[in-house]
Scaffold this motif. Structure first.
Motif, PDB file in Angstrom:
ATOM      1  N   ASP A  43       0.829  -1.314  -0.069  1.00 11.52           N
ATOM      2  CA  ASP A  43      -0.090   0.101  -0.024  1.00 11.52           C
ATOM      3  C   ASP A  43       1.079   1.311   0.118  1.00 11.52           C
ATOM      4  O   ASP A  43       0.032   2.366  -0.016  1.00 11.52           O
ATOM      5  CB  ASP A  43      -1.030  -0.087   1.132  1.00 11.52           C
ATOM      6  N   GLY A  44       2.193   1.233  -0.021  1.00  9.52           N
ATOM      7  CA  GLY A  44       3.005   2.285  -0.158  1.00  9.52           C
ATOM      8  C   GLY A  44       3.622   2.560   1.263  1.00  9.52           C
ATOM      9  O   GLY A  44       4.394   3.753   1.151  1.00  9.52           O
ATOM     10  N   ARG A  45       3.196   2.287   2.558  1.00  7.26           N
ATOM     11  CA  ARG A  45       3.613   2.749   3.509  1.00  7.26           C
ATOM     12  C   ARG A  45       5.115   2.157   4.062  1.00  7.26           C
ATOM     13  O   ARG A  45       5.323   1.257   3.602  1.00  7.26           O
ATOM     14  CB  ARG A  45       2.874   2.019   4.903  1.00  7.26           C
ATOM     15  N   VAL A  46       5.817   2.901   4.471  1.00  6.56           N
ATOM     16  CA  VAL A  46       7.247   2.429   4.767  1.00  6.56           C
ATOM     17  C   VAL A  46       7.552   1.277   5.864  1.00  6.56           C
ATOM     18  O   VAL A  46       6.735   1.497   6.950  1.00  6.56           O
ATOM     19  CB  VAL A  46       8.102   3.887   5.162  1.00  6.56           C
ATOM     20  N   ILE A  47       8.221   0.448   5.450  1.00  6.05           N
ATOM     21  CA  ILE A  47       8.406  -0.629   6.348  1.00  6.05           C
ATOM     22  C   ILE A  47       9.767  -0.466   7.073  1.00  6.05           C
ATOM     23  O   ILE A  47       9.835  -0.558   8.383  1.00  6.05           O
ATOM     24  CB  ILE A  47       8.459  -2.105   5.422  1.00  6.05           C
ATOM     25  N   SER A  48      10.909  -0.022   6.287  1.00  2.00           N
ATOM     26  CA  SER A  48      12.148   0.175   6.863  1.00  2.00           C
ATOM     27  C   SER A  48      12.994   1.092   5.858  1.00  2.00           C
ATOM     28  O   SER A  48      12.683   1.016   4.984  1.00  2.00           O
ATOM     29  CB  SER A  48      12.689  -1.198   7.253  1.00  2.00           C
ATOM     30  N   GLY A  49      14.018   1.564   6.460  1.00  2.00           N
ATOM     31  CA  GLY A  49      14.927   2.190   5.583  1.00  2.00           C
ATOM     32  C   GLY A  49      14.865   3.695   5.876  1.00  2.00           C
ATOM     33  O   GLY A  49      14.032   4.122   6.580  1.00  2.00           O
ATOM     34  N   PRO A  50      15.373   4.559   5.042  1.00  2.00           N
ATOM     35  CA  PRO A  50      15.508   5.790   5.178  1.00  2.00           C
ATOM     36  C   PRO A  50      14.277   6.839   4.636  1.00  2.00           C
ATOM     37  O   PRO A  50      14.074   7.932   5.015  1.00  2.00           O
ATOM     38  CB  PRO A  50      16.685   6.345   4.259  1.00  2.00           C
ATOM     39  N   PRO A  51      13.418   6.042   3.868  1.00  2.00           N
ATOM     40  CA  PRO A  51      12.210   7.138   3.119  1.00  2.00           C
ATOM     41  C   PRO A  51      11.459   7.652   4.302  1.00  2.00           C
ATOM     42  O   PRO A  51      11.271   7.186   5.099  1.00  2.00           O
ATOM     43  CB  PRO A  51      11.507   6.068   2.350  1.00  2.00           C
ATOM     44  N   PRO A  52      11.212   9.072   4.223  1.00  2.00           N
ATOM     45  CA  PRO A  52      10.624   9.898   5.220  1.00  2.00           C
ATOM     46  C   PRO A  52       9.143   9.588   5.123  1.00  2.00           C
ATOM     47  O   PRO A  52       8.546   9.818   6.146  1.00  2.00           O
ATOM     48  CB  PRO A  52      11.130  11.015   5.179  1.00  2.00           C
ATOM     49  N   ARG A  53       8.609   9.384   3.929  1.00  2.09           N
ATOM     50  CA  ARG A  53       7.150   9.319   3.599  1.00  2.09           C
ATOM     51  C   ARG A  53       6.777   8.053   2.933  1.00  2.09           C
ATOM     52  O   ARG A  53       7.486   7.526   2.242  1.00  2.09           O
ATOM     53  CB  ARG A  53       6.544  10.627   2.885  1.00  2.09           C
ATOM     54  N   PRO A  54       5.405   7.899   2.941  1.00  6.17           N
ATOM     55  CA  PRO A  54       4.964   6.750   2.059  1.00  6.17           C
ATOM     56  C   PRO A  54       4.915   7.115   0.549  1.00  6.17           C
ATOM     57  O   PRO A  54       5.174   8.400   0.124  1.00  6.17           O
ATOM     58  CB  PRO A  54       3.567   6.322   2.668  1.00  6.17           C
ATOM     59  N   LEU A  55       4.739   6.120  -0.262  1.00  7.14           N
ATOM     60  CA  LEU A  55       4.741   6.294  -1.667  1.00  7.14           C
ATOM     61  C   LEU A  55       3.295   6.733  -1.865  1.00  7.14           C
ATOM     62  O   LEU A  55       2.396   5.932  -1.165  1.00  7.14           O
ATOM     63  CB  LEU A  55       4.919   4.916  -2.442  1.00  7.14           C
ATOM     64  N   MET A  56       2.887   7.727  -2.951  1.00  7.67           N
ATOM     65  CA  MET A  56       1.649   7.862  -3.097  1.00  7.67           C
ATOM     66  C   MET A  56       1.021   6.710  -3.902  1.00  7.67           C
ATOM     67  O   MET A  56       1.367   6.329  -4.881  1.00  7.67           O
ATOM     68  CB  MET A  56       1.659   9.376  -4.082  1.00  7.67           C
ATOM     69  N   ALA A  57      -0.373   6.659  -3.344  1.00  7.84           N
ATOM     70  CA  ALA A  57      -1.113   5.399  -4.015  1.00  7.84           C
ATOM     71  C   ALA A  57      -1.860   6.079  -5.149  1.00  7.84           C
ATOM     72  O   ALA A  57      -2.354   7.128  -4.967  1.00  7.84           O
ATOM     73  CB  ALA A  57      -1.879   4.659  -3.084  1.00  7.84           C
ATOM     74  N   TYR A  58      -2.342   5.276  -6.437  1.00  5.28           N
ATOM     75  CA  TYR A  58      -2.973   5.901  -7.371  1.00  5.28           C
ATOM     76  C   TYR A  58      -4.331   4.708  -7.370  1.00  5.28           C
ATOM     77  O   TYR A  58      -4.156   3.698  -6.871  1.00  5.28           O
ATOM     78  CB  TYR A  58      -2.499   5.785  -8.515  1.00  5.28           C
TER      79      TYR A  58
END
Length: 158
Positions: free
Chosen positions: A126-141
């Motif tokens: 669903d684009g939510r961050v699981i781990s790592g450096p990304p600060p925000r989730p991915l935008m879903a379409y």
């Protein structure tokens, strides 16, 4: 008459090679500065956001890529969108641009997650961050349709 010519020649300096060379050098310097500064100024000025299309239809090539590789990256206006089927065979469409540094993400079907290879960022389906450096989730379409038929991907958030 000769005194008149002498006065005129004293007022206007004669055209010499030195003035010609100086003029050519200054012109060349001006042209060089323009060729150097124009790309820099163009780079620094923000691009116009054309926005592009609000929706796209998934083509046959993208459907074959999803079947073969597990995902497809398609354009939606000026954006890149990753489209994939999750383990439950549900179709997902997310921004293909990682929110950390803008690298292109890929879907790892064996792990059931979206992965950014640049800094090992991981997102759920669903684009939510699981781990790592990304600060925000991915935008879903929003996706509509079936992978066997017509699939429409739109900018409306899912």
């Amino acid at each position: 008459m000769s005194s008149h010519l002498a006065e005129q020649s004293e007022r206007t300096p004669p055209r010499t090679r030195r003035r010609l060379v100086t003029g050519l050098l200054l012109g060349s310097l001006g042209a060089w500065l323009a060729t150097v500064l124009y790309p820099v100024l163009r780079y620094l000025s923000p691009l116009e956001q054309s926005g592009g299309a609000n929706e796209t239809v998934l083509g046959d090539n993208a459907k074959h890529a999803i079947a073969d590789v597990g995902f497809a990256i398609i354009p939606l206006g000026i954006e890149r969108v990753i489209v994939f089927l999750d383990p439950r065979e549900k179709l997902h469409a997310l921004s293909a641009k990682c929110t950390h540094e803008g690298c292109t993400v890929q879907y790892k079907s064996d792990q059931g997650l979206v992965w950014c290879a640049c800094h090992n960022g991981k997102f759920d389906v669903d684009g939510r961050v699981i781990s790592g450096p990304p600060p925000r989730p991915l935008m879903a379409y929003k996706t509509s349709g079936s992978i066997d038929g017509k699939v429409v991907i739109s900018r409306e958030t899912a």
